[in-house]
Every structure is written in C-alpha cells, then in structure tokens.
Design a protein around this motif. Structure first.
Motif, mmCIF file in Angstrom:
data_model
loop_
_atom_site.group_PDB
_atom_site.id
_atom_site.type_symbol
_atom_site.label_atom_id
_atom_site.label_comp_id
_atom_site.label_asym_id
_atom_site.label_seq_id
_atom_site.Cartn_x
_atom_site.Cartn_y
_atom_site.Cartn_z
ATOM 1 N N TYR A 194 -7.590 -65.879 12.881
ATOM 2 C CA TYR A 194 -6.722 -64.723 12.671
ATOM 3 C C TYR A 194 -5.410 -65.149 12.019
ATOM 4 O O TYR A 194 -4.898 -64.468 11.137
ATOM 5 C CB TYR A 194 -6.483 -64.010 14.003
ATOM 6 C CG TYR A 194 -6.286 -62.514 13.860
ATOM 7 C CD1 TYR A 194 -7.263 -61.715 13.277
ATOM 8 C CD2 TYR A 194 -5.143 -61.898 14.323
ATOM 9 C CE1 TYR A 194 -7.090 -60.344 13.156
ATOM 10 C CE2 TYR A 194 -4.965 -60.529 14.211
ATOM 11 C CZ TYR A 194 -5.940 -59.760 13.618
ATOM 12 O OH TYR A 194 -5.766 -58.410 13.494
ATOM 13 N N SER A 196 -12.687 -61.511 9.281
ATOM 14 C CA SER A 196 -14.136 -61.481 9.468
ATOM 15 C C SER A 196 -14.580 -62.572 10.438
ATOM 16 O O SER A 196 -15.394 -62.323 11.336
ATOM 17 C CB SER A 196 -14.846 -61.651 8.118
ATOM 18 O OG SER A 196 -16.240 -61.617 8.285
ATOM 19 N N THR A 213 -12.759 -63.882 12.722
ATOM 20 C CA THR A 213 -12.224 -63.484 14.016
ATOM 21 C C THR A 213 -13.175 -62.518 14.712
ATOM 22 O O THR A 213 -13.476 -62.664 15.897
ATOM 23 C CB THR A 213 -10.837 -62.824 13.841
ATOM 24 O OG1 THR A 213 -9.979 -63.733 13.162
ATOM 25 C CG2 THR A 213 -10.238 -62.444 15.164
ATOM 26 N N VAL A 214 -13.656 -61.544 13.970
ATOM 27 C CA VAL A 214 -14.592 -60.562 14.527
ATOM 28 C C VAL A 214 -15.900 -61.255 14.922
ATOM 29 O O VAL A 214 -16.496 -60.917 15.952
ATOM 30 C CB VAL A 214 -14.817 -59.398 13.539
ATOM 31 C CG1 VAL A 214 -15.982 -58.517 13.966
ATOM 32 C CG2 VAL A 214 -13.539 -58.563 13.424
ATOM 33 N N LYS A 263 -19.927 -54.131 14.025
ATOM 34 C CA LYS A 263 -19.114 -55.177 13.398
ATOM 35 C C LYS A 263 -18.310 -54.622 12.231
ATOM 36 O O LYS A 263 -17.129 -54.929 12.079
ATOM 37 C CB LYS A 263 -19.998 -56.328 12.925
ATOM 38 C CG LYS A 263 -19.224 -57.437 12.262
ATOM 39 C CD LYS A 263 -20.117 -58.565 11.795
ATOM 40 C CE LYS A 263 -19.301 -59.612 11.051
ATOM 41 N NZ LYS A 263 -20.124 -60.733 10.610
ATOM 42 N N LEU A 297 -15.455 -52.520 13.578
ATOM 43 C CA LEU A 297 -14.463 -53.381 14.218
ATOM 44 C C LEU A 297 -13.665 -54.143 13.163
ATOM 45 O O LEU A 297 -12.441 -54.249 13.260
ATOM 46 C CB LEU A 297 -15.140 -54.347 15.191
ATOM 47 C CG LEU A 297 -14.197 -55.197 16.033
ATOM 48 C CD1 LEU A 297 -13.298 -54.322 16.901
ATOM 49 C CD2 LEU A 297 -14.992 -56.174 16.896
ATOM 50 N N LEU A 298 -14.340 -54.620 12.146
ATOM 51 C CA LEU A 298 -13.668 -55.337 11.061
ATOM 52 C C LEU A 298 -12.646 -54.443 10.365
ATOM 53 O O LEU A 298 -11.507 -54.863 10.119
ATOM 54 C CB LEU A 298 -14.709 -55.856 10.060
ATOM 55 C CG LEU A 298 -14.227 -56.763 8.949
ATOM 56 C CD1 LEU A 298 -13.546 -57.997 9.492
ATOM 57 C CD2 LEU A 298 -15.403 -57.148 8.063
ATOM 58 N N TRP A 305 -9.687 -54.070 12.722
ATOM 59 C CA TRP A 305 -8.922 -55.299 12.927
ATOM 60 C C TRP A 305 -8.142 -55.692 11.671
ATOM 61 O O TRP A 305 -7.114 -56.339 11.771
ATOM 62 C CB TRP A 305 -9.826 -56.409 13.445
ATOM 63 C CG TRP A 305 -10.022 -56.273 14.943
ATOM 64 C CD1 TRP A 305 -10.203 -55.115 15.638
ATOM 65 C CD2 TRP A 305 -10.016 -57.303 15.899
ATOM 66 N NE1 TRP A 305 -10.326 -55.384 16.971
ATOM 67 C CE2 TRP A 305 -10.219 -56.710 17.169
ATOM 68 C CE3 TRP A 305 -9.891 -58.685 15.826
ATOM 69 C CZ2 TRP A 305 -10.268 -57.443 18.344
ATOM 70 C CZ3 TRP A 305 -9.950 -59.419 17.004
ATOM 71 C CH2 TRP A 305 -10.134 -58.807 18.238
ATOM 72 N N LEU A 316 -11.415 -52.010 19.888
ATOM 73 C CA LEU A 316 -12.617 -52.574 20.497
ATOM 74 C C LEU A 316 -13.120 -51.681 21.628
ATOM 75 O O LEU A 316 -14.318 -51.383 21.699
ATOM 76 C CB LEU A 316 -12.328 -53.989 21.014
ATOM 77 C CG LEU A 316 -13.513 -54.742 21.605
ATOM 78 C CD1 LEU A 316 -14.577 -55.012 20.552
ATOM 79 C CD2 LEU A 316 -13.039 -56.044 22.233
#
Length: 150
Positions: free
Chosen positions: A25, A31, A33-34, A53, A56-57, A60, A86
C-alpha cells in the motif's frame, strides 16, 4: 503500536500478510494490497471472488487517494474508509468476516484514528516507511549468535 493483547494474537502467516499488505500500500500497489486481503480471507468463501475483488479494488483506490490528499479531513487519513468498504462488500456478497480480520480491523482503527486525531496532517505512508526502516535496521538486534553451529 502495542495494545497489550486487547485485539488478540495473529498467526505468523497473518502477520506476514499484514506486513506485506502495508508494504504494498505504501508503494501504491493497491492491487497487491487487495490480494493480501484476500489471502487473509483464505480459505476463500463460496462467492464471486472476482467481482468482490474488483469492487474492493475500486474502493481501496479511492481510499488510497484520500489517505494521500493534503486536503483530507483527519478521519480520511485513517483506514476507516477501507474497512467500511470491505464490510459493505462482505454484506453484499454474504461473506462472514473471519476472526483474524476482525482483530486486524480493530487494531488498525485503534491506532490510526488516535494518531490522526492527535495529528490531523499525519501521512500514514511516511509513518509506516519510518517504522519499517527501523524494523529492518533492528532485525536481529539482541539475538545471540551461536558459536558452536547450533
């Protein structure tokens, strides 16, 4: 930050994933990080992990830019936005949050909200880089090397 056990204990695997998650991060590898977050969820639930995913990406990345912004409010410089995204996706995809993830979210929110409230202009990336450099510098400090090969 020490919480004296209030958040529980993490396995070696989870600690490595959380460290890696922070390293990525800081480098802007959202990516990666996820992917670490997904690693913390293993075994992965029966859900559309690819869609989970992707969503979430997207969230984030927004959180990443919020953390970087000089104009962000103090609370935007915390992990709150990341964890809220999340949690929202856990509900949408009907995924149960594992205990290790609950502990990690609690620990993260505990220290970064206190830090951001005390110093609203904090840059978590800079602080993690300083911490990580010190950690690497002191790795092995205090260890006694064996002279007999044991």
């Amino acid at each position: 930050m020490l919480d004296f056990g209030a958040c529980g204990v993490f396995s070696e695997r989870d600690r490595r994933l959380m460290l890696r998650m922070n390293e990525l991060y800081v480098r802007g590898d959202v990516s990666g990080t996820v992917d670490c977050v997904l690693g913390l969820l293993e075994p992965l639930p029966l859900a559309d992990v690819d869609c989970f995913k992707k969503e979430l990406l997207d969230e984030w990345w927004k959180g990443y830019y919020g953390l970087q912004s000089d104009h962000a409010e103090w609370w935007e410089r915390t992990s709150l936005r990341l964890w809220m995204a999340l949690l929202k996706l856990f509900g949408k995809y009907q995924i149960s949050m594992p205990a290790n993830m609950i502990r990690m979210v609690r620990a993260t929110l505990l220290y970064d909200t206190v830090a951001a409230k005390l110093y609203p202009k904090i840059n978590v990336f800079t602080e993690f880089a300083v911490y990580h450099a010190g950690r690497e510098r002191h790795r092995g400090y205090g260890r006694v090397e064996s002279t007999n090969g044991l």
